[in-house]
Write an enzyme that holds these catalytic residues in place. Structure first.
Site, PDB file in Angstrom:
ATOM      1  N   LEU A   1       0.805  -1.216   0.000  1.00 21.41           N
ATOM      2  CA  LEU A   1       0.000   0.000   0.000  1.00 21.41           C
ATOM      3  C   LEU A   1       0.840   1.269   0.000  1.00 21.41           C
ATOM      4  O   LEU A   1       0.536   2.219  -0.721  1.00 21.41           O
ATOM      5  CB  LEU A   1      -0.925   0.021   1.224  1.00 21.41           C
ATOM      6  CG  LEU A   1      -2.010  -1.045   1.294  1.00 21.41           C
ATOM      7  CD1 LEU A   1      -2.741  -0.966   2.634  1.00 21.41           C
ATOM      8  CD2 LEU A   1      -2.999  -0.886   0.137  1.00 21.41           C
TER       9      LEU A   1
ATOM     10  N   GLY B   1       6.983   4.572   3.949  1.00 26.15           N
ATOM     11  CA  GLY B   1       7.288   5.824   4.635  1.00 26.15           C
ATOM     12  C   GLY B   1       8.578   5.698   5.412  1.00 26.15           C
ATOM     13  O   GLY B   1       9.277   4.675   5.324  1.00 26.15           O
ATOM     14  N   GLY B   2       8.904   6.750   6.165  1.00 24.99           N
ATOM     15  CA  GLY B   2      10.127   6.723   6.943  1.00 24.99           C
ATOM     16  C   GLY B   2      10.119   5.643   8.002  1.00 24.99           C
ATOM     17  O   GLY B   2      11.165   5.144   8.418  1.00 24.99           O
TER      18      GLY B   2
ATOM     19  N   GLY C   1       8.620   2.615   7.625  1.00 27.00           N
ATOM     20  CA  GLY C   1       8.606   1.290   7.034  1.00 27.00           C
ATOM     21  C   GLY C   1       7.515   1.180   5.988  1.00 27.00           C
ATOM     22  O   GLY C   1       7.143   2.169   5.354  1.00 27.00           O
TER      23      GLY C   1
ATOM     24  N   VAL D   1       3.581  -0.494   4.472  1.00 29.29           N
ATOM     25  CA  VAL D   1       2.212  -0.870   4.836  1.00 29.29           C
ATOM     26  C   VAL D   1       1.675  -1.826   3.779  1.00 29.29           C
ATOM     27  O   VAL D   1       1.804  -1.553   2.575  1.00 29.29           O
ATOM     28  CB  VAL D   1       1.291   0.361   4.946  1.00 29.29           C
ATOM     29  CG1 VAL D   1      -0.110  -0.069   5.386  1.00 29.29           C
ATOM     30  CG2 VAL D   1       1.856   1.391   5.910  1.00 29.29           C
TER      31      VAL D   1
ATOM     32  N   LYS E   1       1.213  -2.279   9.255  1.00 28.43           N
ATOM     33  CA  LYS E   1       2.302  -1.306   9.208  1.00 28.43           C
ATOM     34  C   LYS E   1       3.539  -1.956   9.808  1.00 28.43           C
ATOM     35  O   LYS E   1       3.576  -2.273  10.991  1.00 28.43           O
ATOM     36  CB  LYS E   1       1.898  -0.051   9.986  1.00 28.43           C
ATOM     37  CG  LYS E   1       2.927   1.052  10.030  1.00 28.43           C
ATOM     38  CD  LYS E   1       2.329   2.235  10.799  1.00 28.43           C
ATOM     39  CE  LYS E   1       3.311   3.349  11.022  1.00 28.43           C
ATOM     40  NZ  LYS E   1       2.708   4.460  11.798  1.00 28.43           N
TER      41      LYS E   1
ATOM     42  N   ASP F   1       1.121  15.404  14.506  1.00 25.53           N
ATOM     43  CA  ASP F   1       1.520  15.291  13.101  1.00 25.53           C
ATOM     44  C   ASP F   1       0.281  15.263  12.207  1.00 25.53           C
ATOM     45  O   ASP F   1       0.199  14.473  11.263  1.00 25.53           O
ATOM     46  CB  ASP F   1       2.367  14.038  12.872  1.00 25.53           C
ATOM     47  CG  ASP F   1       3.126  14.068  11.533  1.00 25.53           C
ATOM     48  OD1 ASP F   1       3.333  15.178  11.001  1.00 25.53           O
ATOM     49  OD2 ASP F   1       3.506  12.991  11.044  1.00 25.53           O
TER      50      ASP F   1
END
Length: 355
Positions: free
Chosen positions: A84, A87-88, A90, A92, A106, A203
């Site tokens: 999917l 990101g930083g 790891g 998904v 995740k 965030d």
């Protein structure tokens, strides 16, 4: 999410013309017991999205521990077909549990002190936070070097892909307003209604607002979240978050309160109205930072200059003005002057007017 439907059951009538035999009485008794159990059993929650009809997880259950083998089986060994996002933290992957529950797994990169802190934060926060506008944590896996989180799968991607991606049609105004209201409900719950006290997301941005096909918004990604006891300013020596969404008091002093989330939400509201990114270095000088470019236009209430040109004339000017007024209040420099999320929600819904 609508309330679950509870079916009604009628009693078992005697068959006309004869008295029941012992086996009939036993049958009736067993049926009555089954009916009683059916009434008392918790109903299955309705699907999260009526388009996908994916099974929704039940509220009230704590996250469960999964083995790495279970999650490998659910995701077809984390195959590329189920990939999917990256990101930083790891990767998904999409998966399906044996009971039919569709999940997003995740997978954090190899364990590190920072990675373990973010992993633990996300498990702790989401174990206490269950709301229809907050992505639900179903479980986790801690096995050898593996650190995985298992969420309900949200079917229509993140808000940024709809605002800025090229694979979707531009969002219409009613969808943008619905997303703003849904995300504000999720934040209100985290700040004001969660049973463990205030949770600050830290965030909030379009990447971390997930959508169903009906554009119901769910706040996700709690790797940077923290509990915020009443009166605790939560000073930080290391500034973390995403540039363009950081509240000025946090950048200047490291001061963290729920009002930092309110500021970030104000930026998201401006993105929904304008269709512009918080930071866009491809734009001319003076327009690259959304808050700086929009500040004088907000003072002038220049709706026509602020509204996303892709909307054409297909929007409610009153609703746009309400959202811009709400964004302006959220973006005030003084955190004490910013509204609470409950006030933000009521403004977006048109229930109250604030100067």
């Amino acid at each position: 999410m609508s309330e679950a439907y509870h079916g009604e059951f009628s009693g078992v009538d005697k068959i006309p013309g004869r008295e029941p035999k012992d086996k009939d009485v036993n049958m009736y008794t067993n049926m009555r017991n089954l009916i009683s159990l059916s009434k008392n059993a918790p109903p299955d929650p309705p699907p999260l999205c009526s388009v996908c009809q994916h099974k929704a997880p039940a509220f009230g259950k704590p996250p469960r521990a999964f083995s790495y083998a279970e999650l490998g089986q659910a995701t077809d060994e984390f195959s590329q077909a189920n990939f999917l996002a990256e990101g930083g933290y790891g990767s998904v992957h999409r998966g399906v549990l044996p009971d039919g529950q569709v999940i997003a797994v995740k997978q954090h990169k190899l364990a590190s002190s920072q990675g373990d802190r973010e992993f633990s934060s996300e498990v702790q926060v989401l174990s206490c936070a269950q709301h229809r506008n907050v992505v639900m944590l179903i479980g986790y896996c801690v096995e050898d070097q593996w650190r995985l989180l298992v969420y309900e799968f949200i079917c229509n991607g993140s808000l940024d892909s709809h605002l800025y991606g090229h694979s979707h049609d531009p969002l219409d105004w009613s969808s943008r307003r619905k997303i703003a209201i849904g995300a504000s409900r999720g934040l209100r719950y985290l700040h004001e209604e969660c049973r463990v006290g205030c949770i600050v997301h830290r965030d909030l941005r379009p990447n971390n607002i997930l959508l169903t096909h009906e554009f119901e918004a769910l706040v996700g990604d709690f790797g940077l979240a923290r509990w915020q006891p009443d009166g605790d300013l939560g000073m930080e020596t290391r500034i973390i978050g995403t540039f363009g969404y950081l509240a000025p008091e946090y950048v200047q002093s490291g001061q963290v309160t729920e009002k930092a989330d309110v500021y970030s939400f104000g930026v998201v509201l401006m993105e929904l109205v304008t269709g512009r990114k918080a930071i866009d270095i491809t734009r001319p000088k003076g327009q690259q930072c959304l808050t700086e470019w929009s500040r004088p236009l907000l003072k002038e209430s220049a709706v026509s200059k602020l509204v996303d040109p892709r909307l054409g004339d297909c929007y409610s000017e009153q609703e746009v003005q309400d959202m811009l007024r709400c964004a302006s209040l959220c973006l005030q420099q003084d955190p004490h002057a910013r509204p609470r999320m409950s006030q933000v929600l009521r403004m977006l819904e048109g229930d109250i007017f604030m100067e």
